[in-house]
Design a protein around this motif. Structure first.
Motif, PDB file in Angstrom:
ATOM      1  N   ILE A  92       0.843  -1.185   0.000  1.00  0.00           N
ATOM      2  CA  ILE A  92       0.000   0.000   0.000  1.00  0.00           C
ATOM      3  C   ILE A  92       0.887   1.247   0.000  1.00  0.00           C
ATOM      4  CG2 ILE A  92      -1.762   1.281   1.273  1.00  0.00           C
ATOM      5  CD1 ILE A  92      -2.715  -1.350   2.445  1.00  0.00           C
ATOM      6  N   VAL A  93       0.627   2.142  -0.952  1.00  0.00           N
ATOM      7  CA  VAL A  93       1.416   3.369  -1.067  1.00  0.00           C
ATOM      8  C   VAL A  93       0.583   4.617  -0.777  1.00  0.00           C
ATOM      9  CG1 VAL A  93       3.067   2.373  -2.693  1.00  0.00           C
ATOM     10  CG2 VAL A  93       0.976   3.470  -3.562  1.00  0.00           C
ATOM     11  N   ALA A  94      -0.742   4.491  -0.692  1.00  0.00           N
ATOM     12  CA  ALA A  94      -1.579   5.665  -0.439  1.00  0.00           C
ATOM     13  C   ALA A  94      -2.883   5.240   0.197  1.00  0.00           C
ATOM     14  CB  ALA A  94      -1.844   6.446  -1.725  1.00  0.00           C
ATOM     15  N   ARG A  95      -3.365   6.052   1.152  1.00  0.00           N
ATOM     16  CA  ARG A  95      -4.693   5.851   1.768  1.00  0.00           C
ATOM     17  C   ARG A  95      -5.407   7.187   1.747  1.00  0.00           C
ATOM     18  NH1 ARG A  95      -6.839   6.267   6.984  1.00  0.00           N
ATOM     19  NH2 ARG A  95      -4.804   6.498   8.004  1.00  0.00           N
ATOM     20  N   SER A  96      -6.589   7.212   1.144  1.00  0.00           N
ATOM     21  CA  SER A  96      -7.282   8.480   0.895  1.00  0.00           C
ATOM     22  C   SER A  96      -8.418   8.758   1.869  1.00  0.00           C
ATOM     23  CB  SER A  96      -7.841   8.493  -0.538  1.00  0.00           C
ATOM     24  OG  SER A  96      -6.809   8.225  -1.477  1.00  0.00           O
ATOM     25  N   VAL A  97      -8.775   7.818   2.738  1.00  0.00           N
ATOM     26  CA  VAL A  97      -9.933   8.002   3.618  1.00  0.00           C
ATOM     27  C   VAL A  97      -9.569   7.650   5.057  1.00  0.00           C
ATOM     28  CG1 VAL A  97     -11.633   7.611   1.799  1.00  0.00           C
ATOM     29  CG2 VAL A  97     -10.751   5.676   3.114  1.00  0.00           C
ATOM     30  N   ASP A  98     -10.358   8.187   5.979  1.00  0.00           N
ATOM     31  CA  ASP A  98     -10.265   7.860   7.393  1.00  0.00           C
ATOM     32  C   ASP A  98     -11.612   7.321   7.859  1.00  0.00           C
ATOM     33  OD1 ASP A  98      -7.574   8.769   7.822  1.00  0.00           O
ATOM     34  OD2 ASP A  98      -8.344  10.820   7.684  1.00  0.00           O
ATOM     35  N   VAL A  99     -11.638   6.795   9.072  1.00  0.00           N
ATOM     36  CA  VAL A  99     -12.892   6.313   9.635  1.00  0.00           C
ATOM     37  C   VAL A  99     -13.861   7.483   9.788  1.00  0.00           C
ATOM     38  CG1 VAL A  99     -13.967   5.254  11.650  1.00  0.00           C
ATOM     39  CG2 VAL A  99     -11.772   4.410  10.831  1.00  0.00           C
ATOM     40  N   GLY A 100     -15.089   7.272   9.328  1.00  0.00           N
ATOM     41  CA  GLY A 100     -16.103   8.328   9.372  1.00  0.00           C
ATOM     42  C   GLY A 100     -16.230   9.117   8.099  1.00  0.00           C
ATOM     43  N   ALA A 101     -15.327   8.892   7.142  1.00  0.00           N
ATOM     44  CA  ALA A 101     -15.386   9.637   5.880  1.00  0.00           C
ATOM     45  C   ALA A 101     -16.569   9.175   5.039  1.00  0.00           C
ATOM     46  CB  ALA A 101     -14.086   9.459   5.106  1.00  0.00           C
ATOM     47  N   VAL A 102     -17.270  10.129   4.463  1.00  0.00           N
ATOM     48  CA  VAL A 102     -18.376   9.828   3.542  1.00  0.00           C
ATOM     49  C   VAL A 102     -17.801   9.651   2.144  1.00  0.00           C
ATOM     50  CG1 VAL A 102     -20.546  10.636   2.566  1.00  0.00           C
ATOM     51  CG2 VAL A 102     -20.001  11.111   4.967  1.00  0.00           C
ATOM     52  N   VAL A 103     -18.090   8.536   1.507  1.00  0.00           N
ATOM     53  CA  VAL A 103     -17.516   8.234   0.196  1.00  0.00           C
ATOM     54  C   VAL A 103     -18.624   8.032  -0.829  1.00  0.00           C
ATOM     55  CG1 VAL A 103     -15.452   7.196   1.192  1.00  0.00           C
ATOM     56  CG2 VAL A 103     -17.428   5.747   0.719  1.00  0.00           C
ATOM     57  N   LYS A 104     -18.270   8.242  -2.074  1.00  0.00           N
ATOM     58  CA  LYS A 104     -19.176   8.043  -3.196  1.00  0.00           C
ATOM     59  C   LYS A 104     -18.721   6.846  -4.021  1.00  0.00           C
ATOM     60  CE  LYS A 104     -21.753  11.647  -2.354  1.00  0.00           C
ATOM     61  NZ  LYS A 104     -23.180  11.513  -1.965  1.00  0.00           N
ATOM     62  N   LYS A 105     -19.633   6.262  -4.752  1.00  0.00           N
ATOM     63  CA  LYS A 105     -19.307   5.122  -5.601  1.00  0.00           C
ATOM     64  C   LYS A 105     -18.260   5.520  -6.636  1.00  0.00           C
ATOM     65  CE  LYS A 105     -21.431   1.611  -8.561  1.00  0.00           C
ATOM     66  NZ  LYS A 105     -22.696   1.102  -9.142  1.00  0.00           N
ATOM     67  N   GLY A 106     -17.194   4.717  -6.739  1.00  0.00           N
ATOM     68  CA  GLY A 106     -16.113   4.998  -7.673  1.00  0.00           C
ATOM     69  C   GLY A 106     -14.969   5.795  -7.081  1.00  0.00           C
ATOM     70  N   GLN A 107     -15.117   6.278  -5.851  1.00  0.00           N
ATOM     71  CA  GLN A 107     -14.048   7.063  -5.222  1.00  0.00           C
ATOM     72  C   GLN A 107     -12.892   6.155  -4.811  1.00  0.00           C
ATOM     73  OE1 GLN A 107     -15.407   9.585  -2.038  1.00  0.00           O
ATOM     74  NE2 GLN A 107     -13.370   9.803  -1.144  1.00  0.00           N
ATOM     75  N   VAL A 108     -11.660   6.629  -5.034  1.00  0.00           N
ATOM     76  CA  VAL A 108     -10.474   5.855  -4.688  1.00  0.00           C
ATOM     77  C   VAL A 108     -10.260   5.893  -3.173  1.00  0.00           C
ATOM     78  CG1 VAL A 108      -7.982   5.618  -4.978  1.00  0.00           C
ATOM     79  CG2 VAL A 108      -9.417   6.291  -6.918  1.00  0.00           C
ATOM     80  N   LEU A 109     -10.104   4.701  -2.579  1.00  0.00           N
ATOM     81  CA  LEU A 109      -9.915   4.594  -1.134  1.00  0.00           C
ATOM     82  C   LEU A 109      -8.448   4.345  -0.773  1.00  0.00           C
ATOM     83  CD1 LEU A 109     -12.989   2.304  -0.353  1.00  0.00           C
ATOM     84  CD2 LEU A 109     -12.904   4.802  -0.438  1.00  0.00           C
ATOM     85  N   MET A 110      -7.812   3.410  -1.485  1.00  0.00           N
ATOM     86  CA  MET A 110      -6.406   3.076  -1.255  1.00  0.00           C
ATOM     87  C   MET A 110      -5.753   2.722  -2.576  1.00  0.00           C
ATOM     88  SD  MET A 110      -6.067   0.766   2.212  1.00  0.00           S
ATOM     89  CE  MET A 110      -6.448   1.422   3.830  1.00  0.00           C
ATOM     90  N   GLN A 111      -4.415   2.752  -2.595  1.00  0.00           N
ATOM     91  CA  GLN A 111      -3.678   2.410  -3.806  1.00  0.00           C
ATOM     92  C   GLN A 111      -2.472   1.549  -3.458  1.00  0.00           C
ATOM     93  OE1 GLN A 111      -2.948   6.363  -5.496  1.00  0.00           O
ATOM     94  NE2 GLN A 111      -4.305   5.846  -7.199  1.00  0.00           N
ATOM     95  N   LEU A 112      -2.201   0.586  -4.357  1.00  0.00           N
ATOM     96  CA  LEU A 112      -1.010  -0.251  -4.243  1.00  0.00           C
ATOM     97  C   LEU A 112       0.084   0.289  -5.156  1.00  0.00           C
ATOM     98  CD1 LEU A 112      -2.537  -3.862  -4.372  1.00  0.00           C
ATOM     99  CD2 LEU A 112      -1.784  -2.618  -2.347  1.00  0.00           C
ATOM    100  N   ASP A 113       1.308  -0.149  -4.905  1.00  0.00           N
ATOM    101  CA  ASP A 113       2.425   0.172  -5.804  1.00  0.00           C
ATOM    102  C   ASP A 113       2.169  -0.549  -7.131  1.00  0.00           C
ATOM    103  OD1 ASP A 113       4.743   0.659  -7.121  1.00  0.00           O
ATOM    104  OD2 ASP A 113       6.066  -0.189  -5.603  1.00  0.00           O
ATOM    105  N   PRO A 114       1.943   0.182  -8.231  1.00  0.00           N
ATOM    106  CA  PRO A 114       1.556  -0.454  -9.492  1.00  0.00           C
ATOM    107  C   PRO A 114       2.726  -0.907 -10.357  1.00  0.00           C
ATOM    108  CG  PRO A 114       1.457   1.907  -9.753  1.00  0.00           C
ATOM    109  CD  PRO A 114       1.936   1.662  -8.342  1.00  0.00           C
ATOM    110  N   GLN A 115       3.962  -0.739  -9.916  1.00  0.00           N
ATOM    111  CA  GLN A 115       5.115  -0.976 -10.783  1.00  0.00           C
ATOM    112  C   GLN A 115       5.148  -2.404 -11.304  1.00  0.00           C
ATOM    113  OE1 GLN A 115       7.085   1.430 -11.845  1.00  0.00           O
ATOM    114  NE2 GLN A 115       8.190  -0.006 -13.156  1.00  0.00           N
ATOM    115  N   ASP A 116       5.052  -3.389 -10.422  1.00  0.00           N
ATOM    116  CA  ASP A 116       5.109  -4.790 -10.866  1.00  0.00           C
ATOM    117  C   ASP A 116       3.953  -5.129 -11.785  1.00  0.00           C
ATOM    118  OD1 ASP A 116       7.379  -5.105  -9.365  1.00  0.00           O
ATOM    119  OD2 ASP A 116       6.358  -6.007  -7.639  1.00  0.00           O
ATOM    120  N   LEU A 117       2.772  -4.571 -11.494  1.00  0.00           N
ATOM    121  CA  LEU A 117       1.605  -4.851 -12.332  1.00  0.00           C
ATOM    122  C   LEU A 117       1.771  -4.245 -13.719  1.00  0.00           C
ATOM    123  CD1 LEU A 117      -1.181  -4.199  -9.658  1.00  0.00           C
ATOM    124  CD2 LEU A 117      -0.340  -6.409 -10.465  1.00  0.00           C
ATOM    125  N   LYS A 118       2.365  -3.059 -13.799  1.00  0.00           N
ATOM    126  CA  LYS A 118       2.597  -2.442 -15.107  1.00  0.00           C
ATOM    127  C   LYS A 118       3.628  -3.222 -15.910  1.00  0.00           C
ATOM    128  CE  LYS A 118       1.336   2.294 -13.879  1.00  0.00           C
ATOM    129  NZ  LYS A 118       1.790   3.706 -13.746  1.00  0.00           N
TER     130      LYS A 118
END
Length: 367
Positions: A60-86
């Motif tokens: 995991i390289v990024a986390r965009s939300v905290d507990v209690g955050a209101v989110v919408k469908k399609g919103q990015v919550l977390m991200q992995l390091d994409p290098q190996d996947l690319k």
């Protein structure tokens, strides 16, 4: 000296006797055909609560939300390091290009040998082999295309997005943590429908299923009562609490927040009106059960017959009638004909069970 004391003693006047008036608490009896069979404390939860995880493993390289955050469908919550996947995606693309080149060469070979066969320079067997080579090359291209699409999807899975509108109720991973595919990292409760989750003892589960009148109250607002509906009854008891989980849906008009405590009442109508009194109103003497009835400021002992127990109250089958005033506190210090003073400006009336104010959680707790 004795001659002087005796005349003085005879002259003293006795103090006037004051009437003994006992302070008591009392209620005015009322009858009702509505009976609270049982009530259970529970927790407000979202009807749909999803535990989200990445479909691929990674760091995991990024986390965009905290507990209690209101989110919408399609919103990015977390991200992995994409290098190996690319890199895997690039490898799949290179394999696709190689397969397409081999397929194009096989197609050209087949075309040349078809022209030679038309001039009878090659046999049908040679032409068939070229045709088979072309079809195999085409199949390799289709396989490479599928592999490339799969790797492209894998690269897209490096971003965890919300699949519903809701609120984040838990975060189970942090930046820098390596997670496996499918490991829950974020929990999202869907906006909208809510329900109350309670635990019902095994001896009351079947009876709860037959009751259609269900009422829900919040501890935060006990004056507000809304109808509920049993949506789900667990077929197996919880191994820790040995109770059966029951989920009760509530309308959106209930101003409930997730995690709030609520009380669910299962209410049914009895064949005939009932009179209930608190257990503290009973007076036991010589194996007889009685209550103190207040009449004209004095009490009299009235035998009663019990008709069963309902929560913390006793159902009276006979001996009293609605409208009578019954002592509920101080019964052990009274005697027949005792003058009493009812505490409070007015005599408190016994409210019907379904309208009683919630004061404490009943037996059974939500898991």
């Amino acid at each position: 000296m004795s001659c002087i004391v005796l005349p003085l003693a005879g002259c003293q006047k006795e103090a006037p006797k004051t009437e003994d008036i006992r302070p008591v608490r009392a209620i005015v009896l009322q009858s009702s055909d509505v009976d609270v069979d049982s009530e259970f404390s529970g927790e407000v939860r979202a009807r749909v609560e999803s535990k989200l995880g990445f479909r691929v493993g990674g760091k995991i390289v990024a986390r965009s939300v905290d507990v209690g955050a209101v989110v919408k469908k399609g919103q990015v919550l977390m991200q992995l390091d994409p290098q190996d996947l690319k890199l895997s995606q690039a490898q799949a693309l290179a394999a696709l290009r190689a397969a397409e080149t081999a397929r194009d060469f096989a197609r050209a070979e087949l075309k040349r040998y078809q022209d030679l066969k038309g001039q009878n320079f090659v046999s049908q067997t040679v032409l068939d082999s070229k045709d088979s080579a072309y079809k195999a090359a085409q199949a390799n291209v289709e396989a490479a295309q599928a592999a490339y699409r799969g790797q492209s999807n894998q690269a897209g899975y490096a971003s965890l997005v919300a699949d519903i509108d809701g609120v984040v109720t838990a975060v189970n991973a942090e930046v820098g943590q390596v997670v496996a595919a499918g490991t829950p990292v974020v929990q999202v409760a869907k906006s909208g429908d809510k329900e109350i989750v309670i635990g019902v003892p095994e001896d009351q589960v079947d009876r709860m299923k037959s009751i259609s009148d269900v009422r829900v109250r919040l501890w935060a607002n006990p004056q507000l009562s809304v109808p509920g509906k049993v949506r789900e009854v667990s077929p197996a008891a919880d191994p820790a609490t040995r109770t059966y989980t029951v989920k009760v849906t509530v309308p959106e008009t209930l101003p409930a927040k997730l995690g709030m405590t609520a009380v669910v009442q299962f209410v049914s109508k009895t064949p005939q009106p009932l009179i209930k009194v608190p257990m503290t109103a009973l007076f036991y003497e010589k194996s007889a059960t009685s209550v103190w009835v207040v009449e004209n400021g004095a009490v009299k002992l009235t035998p009663v017959t019990s008709g069963g127990v309902a929560g913390n109250d006793l159902i009276l089958a006979s001996g009293v009638k609605p409208g009578q005033t019954v002592v509920t506190a101080g019964v052990n210090v009274l005697k027949p004909g005792q003058k009493v003073k009812i505490l409070g400006d007015e005599v408190a009336s016994a409210k019907p069970p379904a309208q009683s104010t919630i004061a404490a959680p009943a037996v059974g707790a939500a898991k």
